[in-house]
Design a protein around this motif. Sequence first.
Motif, PDB file in Angstrom:
ATOM      1  N   THR A 143      -5.244 -17.347  55.076  1.00 47.87           N
ATOM      2  CA  THR A 143      -4.225 -16.940  54.113  1.00 47.87           C
ATOM      3  C   THR A 143      -3.019 -16.329  54.828  1.00 47.87           C
ATOM      4  O   THR A 143      -3.100 -15.943  55.999  1.00 47.87           O
ATOM      5  N   THR A 144      -1.925 -16.238  54.131  1.00 51.01           N
ATOM      6  CA  THR A 144      -0.696 -15.731  54.730  1.00 51.01           C
ATOM      7  C   THR A 144      -0.751 -14.233  54.965  1.00 51.01           C
ATOM      8  O   THR A 144       0.030 -13.702  55.762  1.00 51.01           O
ATOM      9  N   MET A 145      -1.638 -13.548  54.249  1.00 55.14           N
ATOM     10  CA  MET A 145      -1.845 -12.117  54.413  1.00 55.14           C
ATOM     11  C   MET A 145      -3.265 -11.807  53.944  1.00 55.14           C
ATOM     12  O   MET A 145      -3.920 -12.657  53.349  1.00 55.14           O
ATOM     13  N   PRO A 146      -3.775 -10.622  54.232  1.00 55.93           N
ATOM     14  CA  PRO A 146      -5.123 -10.296  53.763  1.00 55.93           C
ATOM     15  C   PRO A 146      -5.260 -10.537  52.266  1.00 55.93           C
ATOM     16  O   PRO A 146      -4.375 -10.194  51.481  1.00 55.93           O
ATOM     17  N   PHE A 147      -6.396 -11.153  51.870  1.00 55.32           N
ATOM     18  CA  PHE A 147      -6.576 -11.573  50.484  1.00 55.32           C
ATOM     19  C   PHE A 147      -8.031 -11.339  50.100  1.00 55.32           C
ATOM     20  O   PHE A 147      -8.872 -12.220  50.201  1.00 55.32           O
ATOM     21  N   SER A 148      -8.306 -10.140  49.600  1.00 48.30           N
ATOM     22  CA  SER A 148      -9.697  -9.741  49.365  1.00 48.30           C
ATOM     23  C   SER A 148     -10.362 -10.497  48.224  1.00 48.30           C
ATOM     24  O   SER A 148     -11.582 -10.577  48.158  1.00 48.30           O
ATOM     25  N   ILE A 149      -9.567 -11.052  47.290  1.00 48.67           N
ATOM     26  CA  ILE A 149     -10.171 -11.743  46.148  1.00 48.67           C
ATOM     27  C   ILE A 149     -10.030 -13.264  46.262  1.00 48.67           C
ATOM     28  O   ILE A 149     -10.094 -13.976  45.254  1.00 48.67           O
ATOM     29  N   LEU A 150      -9.882 -13.784  47.468  1.00 45.90           N
ATOM     30  CA  LEU A 150      -9.747 -15.230  47.631  1.00 45.90           C
ATOM     31  C   LEU A 150     -10.888 -16.003  46.966  1.00 45.90           C
ATOM     32  O   LEU A 150     -10.632 -17.003  46.289  1.00 45.90           O
ATOM     33  N   PRO A 151     -12.169 -15.610  47.132  1.00 39.79           N
ATOM     34  CA  PRO A 151     -13.231 -16.371  46.449  1.00 39.79           C
ATOM     35  C   PRO A 151     -13.033 -16.439  44.935  1.00 39.79           C
ATOM     36  O   PRO A 151     -13.334 -17.462  44.316  1.00 39.79           O
ATOM     37  N   ASP A 152     -12.524 -15.366  44.326  1.00 35.73           N
ATOM     38  CA  ASP A 152     -12.232 -15.391  42.891  1.00 35.73           C
ATOM     39  C   ASP A 152     -11.111 -16.373  42.576  1.00 35.73           C
ATOM     40  O   ASP A 152     -11.170 -17.113  41.593  1.00 35.73           O
ATOM     41  N   VAL A 153     -10.089 -16.368  43.419  1.00 38.06           N
ATOM     42  CA  VAL A 153      -8.892 -17.168  43.165  1.00 38.06           C
ATOM     43  C   VAL A 153      -9.193 -18.661  43.214  1.00 38.06           C
ATOM     44  O   VAL A 153      -8.625 -19.446  42.435  1.00 38.06           O
TER      45      VAL A 153
END
Length: 527
Positions: A143-153
């Motif tokens: 990702t372009t920056m930290p993304f803690s909810i990527l699995p949700d997205v």
Amino acid sequence: MRFDLWRVAVLLMALASGAAQAVTLRVANQGDAQAMDPHALNEALQLSLLGNVYEPLVGRDQKLALTPALATRWSPTSPTVWRFELRRGVRFHDGTLLTAADVVFSFQRAAGEGSDMRSYTASIKAVRAVAGKSGDDAIEIETTMPFSILPDVISNVYIMSRTWCEANQATRPVDRRKGIENAASFKANGTGPFQLKERQPGTRTVLTRFAGYWAPLPTNVTEVVFTPIGNDATRVAALLSGEIDLMEPVPLQDIERLKVNPALRVLQGPELRTIFLGMDQQRDELLYSDVKGKNPFKDRRVRQAFYQAIDIEAIRTRVMRGAATPAALMLGPGVNGYPADLDRRLPYDPAAAKRLLAEAGFPSGFKVGMNCPNDRYVNDAKICQAVAANLARIGVRIQLQAEAKVTYFPKILRRQTSFYLLGWTPGTYDAHDVLSALLATPNEQGQGQFNLGSYSNARVDALTAAVQSETETARRNALVREAMELHAKDIGHIPLHQQALAWGMKKNIELVQPPDNMMPFKWVVVK
């Protein structure tokens, strides 16, 4: 040879299941899916129906918690990289094995031109195949920056077969905005528990249970016949006569009548969807208005006048028959980050609204076109009619165009609208989805993809990025709260209400009604 053996095994499973009693589930909805392409339209009914045919890497269980789907496990390997281990032995409906190449292709397709899923991929920098921990295929998403909810997205990004898409000239999504169709309009090849048997757009879609599915299923349904029935009375009559087994939505005026029928039941519950109005705030002159040389909606006073002219309580009681909760925010209860203390509407005040219009230079009001669907949300056209009547009291003359969603969505997604009604359920059940898709300034990567009026506030954009990367709950909620407060003060959109779910069915039907209004047939049991 292995492929032929798999074919034989699937045939034997199909014969074995055929020996048991075949169970057909007949489902009706007020609308239809726009295509069989899972990347063509980011809309709940579309994703709900196709979610029975296609699958994401990460799915949802009956309580909407994340659950393994085509990925068995996932974890971050750095602040900006997530690894997803792929499930072994999964086959598409044509018998070919799922590979990492299919996943990489699907994310590229979902992020590409014509895709309606780009808001989910906007923060993805790269997707690549890597060796899994046990030697199996795996995927890394950077990702372009930290993304803690990527699995949700990515739980709504469905995976397609690269080989099938290439063979069928469907490597790019169906784009209804531009009239671009391909084989994925009418055909499908997913990994889901049901496969497409027949597709007659606007008439019926038939799904059959996939004998080669990778997991045991709780359902006893072997065939689903999905029929769009736009007319409320006709849809109710079909349930009463036994022509269909399950329908949604139940018209508000018919809920009590169906409840007292001993052969039927009505399942009601809260929905996460917010219904709202949007306004073109980008053009220097509106497409559909008698105001020339300027755009009234660029003036906050005009937007506030529209807001305060709307009698939301009358809409709640008369149009929605009490089955709605008035909203002051673009997200409601049940969505992660929801700031309840801000959910207070401006007062209904037509006199104040007229003063605001006069201050903005429109003492006699003006004329503006309004676009509205008539077969997508509960009483959608009636809501728009009520809004038009409210605005008439302050001198605003609405030219209302209510139409079927098959023509409505392509039009407004091309931004050929001045004033429109839309509903939004956060696909991630998180405030970031609302910020990224609806409130952030539109860009080429897919951010603000459904911000159709191009509302823009640089601070809201900065907060959207900060919410994406913040992992500490209290700090994250504070960022969400600030963004929602800014948007409310700007009156970037006009929230109306959260509608309620109402499904009608025969009493022998058991199912799950999640608040996102999805209908997974794998959880339906016919007794």
